[in-house]
Motif scaffolding. Sequence first.
Motif, mmCIF file in Angstrom:
data_model
loop_
_atom_site.group_PDB
_atom_site.id
_atom_site.type_symbol
_atom_site.label_atom_id
_atom_site.label_comp_id
_atom_site.label_asym_id
_atom_site.label_seq_id
_atom_site.Cartn_x
_atom_site.Cartn_y
_atom_site.Cartn_z
ATOM 1 N N THR A 189 0.820 -1.215 0.000
ATOM 2 C CA THR A 189 0.000 0.000 0.000
ATOM 3 C C THR A 189 0.852 1.262 0.000
ATOM 4 O O THR A 189 2.016 1.263 0.413
ATOM 5 N N CYS A 193 0.406 5.659 0.833
ATOM 6 C CA CYS A 193 -0.456 6.655 1.461
ATOM 7 C C CYS A 193 0.327 7.955 1.621
ATOM 8 O O CYS A 193 1.510 7.943 1.981
ATOM 9 N N GLN A 244 -3.825 5.311 -1.003
ATOM 10 C CA GLN A 244 -4.794 6.174 -0.330
ATOM 11 C C GLN A 244 -4.221 7.590 -0.363
ATOM 12 O O GLN A 244 -3.122 7.831 0.121
ATOM 13 N N TRP A 263 -2.324 2.609 5.048
ATOM 14 C CA TRP A 263 -3.369 3.613 4.928
ATOM 15 C C TRP A 263 -3.675 4.223 6.296
ATOM 16 O O TRP A 263 -3.630 3.530 7.319
ATOM 17 N N GLU A 272 -11.230 2.411 4.645
ATOM 18 C CA GLU A 272 -11.445 2.500 3.202
ATOM 19 C C GLU A 272 -12.701 3.286 2.829
ATOM 20 O O GLU A 272 -12.770 3.902 1.775
#
Length: 308
Positions: free
Chosen positions: A6, A8, A57, A184, A188
């Motif tokens: 991920t 962010c 994100q 993140w 979500e």
Amino acid sequence: MTDAATRCGFVAVLGAPNAGKSTLVNALVGSKVSIVTPKVQTTRMPVRGVAIEGNSQIVFVDTPGIFKPRRRLDRAMVKSAWVGASDADTILVLVDAPAESAEPNGLAARDTRSIIEGLTKTGRKPALVLNKIDAVDRQELLPLTARLGNEPLFEKVFMISALKGDHVTDVRKWCADRMPVGPWLYPEDQAADIPSRLLAAEITREKLYLRLHDELPYAATVETESWTERKDGSVRIDQTIYVERDSQKPIVLGKSGRAIKAIGEASRRDLEEMFGRRVHLFLFVKVRENWAEEREHYGALGLEYPEE
């Protein structure tokens, strides 16, 4: 999805007043997180909208417009915008294409120039986003694109219509690729990072400006005084609209209370859609001459109080 996969980070959206920053952030996020009115300097505080693009994100920070400040509140707003830029991983510089094309030496162009000069000193490489291109003739857009696009400051140039959503996805994807690897920060399904009480006050302030247009100057603010959860799942919200002079109070109330009733109904509809439940909204109008000079007001907005 593992943390290693991920990304962010934060994207600051900078621009002159009324460039369309709030409209763009709402479009990038896909829902309303920042208020929008035709009045310049509507945004008074940084508003964070959260978007998902692939494994990234992205926290878009809708900053107050950057302009030459005159009042204490103006100075706090402009400083907040620059702080948002310095803290961000990536920066978007939004330009009102019709305004810049029509008046290359006008106020909006001068504000944009000050932003370019300020960012040049930092060594950052933002993207230039030309907004409202649907309202500009192609022959007028080309010189503007050449003039600003050739600035060595900018890494990328986008031409969009935030209101219509044209090419907004391209901007979001570009930002997503530039987010640092990491977990993140938000669930979500969370679209904004703003307290519900403050968001409710901002929505009512939007309706206040939209309803009264030029009748009421910026000498007005809205505060959520109480928030009461009810047993039936609904919420009662009591808000006060503060104006600076006695003569402004009748403007907000309107003849036989029609103006404040319309403002309340419009705000309630938006709030019920946002919160997904019934809202009982009660509005009051009071005179507070120096609200824009009160230190407490700045703290509530997340702004630093300028001492001078």
